[in-house]
Design a protein around this motif. Structure first.
Motif, PDB file in Angstrom:
ATOM      1  N   TYR A  93       0.842  -1.197   0.000  1.00 13.14           N
ATOM      2  CA  TYR A  93       0.000   0.000   0.000  1.00 13.14           C
ATOM      3  C   TYR A  93       0.876   1.246   0.000  1.00 13.14           C
ATOM      4  O   TYR A  93       1.934   1.270   0.634  1.00 13.14           O
ATOM      5  N   VAL A  94       0.419   2.252  -0.715  1.00 16.42           N
ATOM      6  CA  VAL A  94       1.130   3.528  -0.696  1.00 16.42           C
ATOM      7  C   VAL A  94       1.139   4.056   0.737  1.00 16.42           C
ATOM      8  O   VAL A  94       0.105   4.093   1.411  1.00 16.42           O
ATOM      9  N   HIS A  95       2.323   4.456   1.205  1.00 12.47           N
ATOM     10  CA  HIS A  95       2.487   4.913   2.587  1.00 12.47           C
ATOM     11  C   HIS A  95       2.774   6.414   2.581  1.00 12.47           C
ATOM     12  O   HIS A  95       3.887   6.850   2.324  1.00 12.47           O
ATOM     13  N   GLY A  96       1.717   7.193   2.805  1.00 12.55           N
ATOM     14  CA  GLY A  96       1.884   8.635   2.836  1.00 12.55           C
ATOM     15  C   GLY A  96       1.255   9.316   1.628  1.00 12.55           C
ATOM     16  O   GLY A  96       0.984   8.686   0.606  1.00 12.55           O
ATOM     17  N   GLU A  97       1.048  10.597   1.755  1.00 12.15           N
ATOM     18  CA  GLU A  97       0.392  11.379   0.709  1.00 12.15           C
ATOM     19  C   GLU A  97       1.406  12.191  -0.098  1.00 12.15           C
ATOM     20  O   GLU A  97       2.574  12.301   0.266  1.00 12.15           O
ATOM     21  N   ASN A  98       0.915  12.729  -1.221  1.00 17.90           N
ATOM     22  CA  ASN A  98       1.692  13.661  -2.052  1.00 17.90           C
ATOM     23  C   ASN A  98       2.994  13.071  -2.567  1.00 17.90           C
ATOM     24  O   ASN A  98       4.013  13.758  -2.665  1.00 17.90           O
ATOM     25  N   GLN A  99       2.957  11.785  -2.937  1.00 13.67           N
ATOM     26  CA  GLN A  99       4.127  11.159  -3.534  1.00 13.67           C
ATOM     27  C   GLN A  99       3.987  11.215  -5.060  1.00 13.67           C
ATOM     28  O   GLN A  99       2.951  10.875  -5.612  1.00 13.67           O
TER      29      GLN A  99
END
Length: 202
Positions: free
Chosen positions: A87-93
């Motif tokens: 899962y993507v960990h964190g925003e604004n990547q």
């Protein structure tokens, strides 16, 4: 794409959107690295009874040429042993690097050249790793890939490694069973071509 059987041939190519300018005065070159790399594919079905091929032909007709989209895996790169997700960990990547979590810990899970799928449905993006994917003691990892992300994924966006798919449309409006080769009611060779489907990012 509802194939009646596994394809005989499955070729997926990531096509960069780079351009080169040649100075005719001194033969010097200037290279432009632009956005918009895309996947293209060609599959070939062989020895399929015509009756079995009709459902696929009907599906292709329903796409209305290059209007509709569909998902497809590269059958040479199914990665059936990659029975885990992240899962993507964190925003604004953004770009071609993602921090992900939820993976098996302390392992080299994929090597450079293997594939992953970011998102699902109309937000699906197929990526090829350019460095090995190695997790830490809690199952986190930094994954480096091409092409760069077209949309910034939300936190917890699903990352798939087993049978990763891309989102495609037909290469042109002349795909279908009419172009196939027949012999005694058997489709001996049917080639289908497509190109990755994505809209201009805004």
């Amino acid at each position: 794409l509802p194939l009646p059987k596994r394809p005989k041939l499955s070729n997926f190519t990531l096509v960069p959107n780079s351009q080169i300018h040649l100075n005719k005065a001194n033969n010097a070159t200037e290279v432009y690295d632009l956005e918009g790399a895309y996947w293209e594919f060609e599959i070939e079905l062989a020895n399929v009874p015509e009756r079995d091929a009709l459902a696929l032909d009907g599906f292709i007709a329903s796409l209305r040429g290059q209007v509709g989209t569909f998902t497809l895996i590269d059958y040479r790169r199914e990665q059936l042993d990659k029975d885990f997700t992240g899962y993507v960990h964190g925003e604004n990547q953004d770009g071609n690097i993602l921090t992900i979590d939820g993976l098996p810990a302390n392992q080299t899970l994929l090597v450079a050249g293997e594939r992953m799928q970011v998102g699902v449905g109309q937000n699906t993006e197929l990526k090829v790793l350019t460095q090995d994917l190695v997790t830490d003691s809690v199952g986190n990892a930094t994954v480096i890939f091409e092409s760069p992300l077209r949309k910034i994924p939300a936190d917890n966006t699903l990352i798939t490694f087993k049978q990763p798919v891309g989102l495609f449309r037909l290469a042109d409006n002349k795909q279908g069973l009419a172009s196939a080769q027949y012999k005694n009611g058997i489709v001996t060779s049917w080639k289908i071509k497509g190109r990755e489907a994505f809209q201009e990012s805004r």
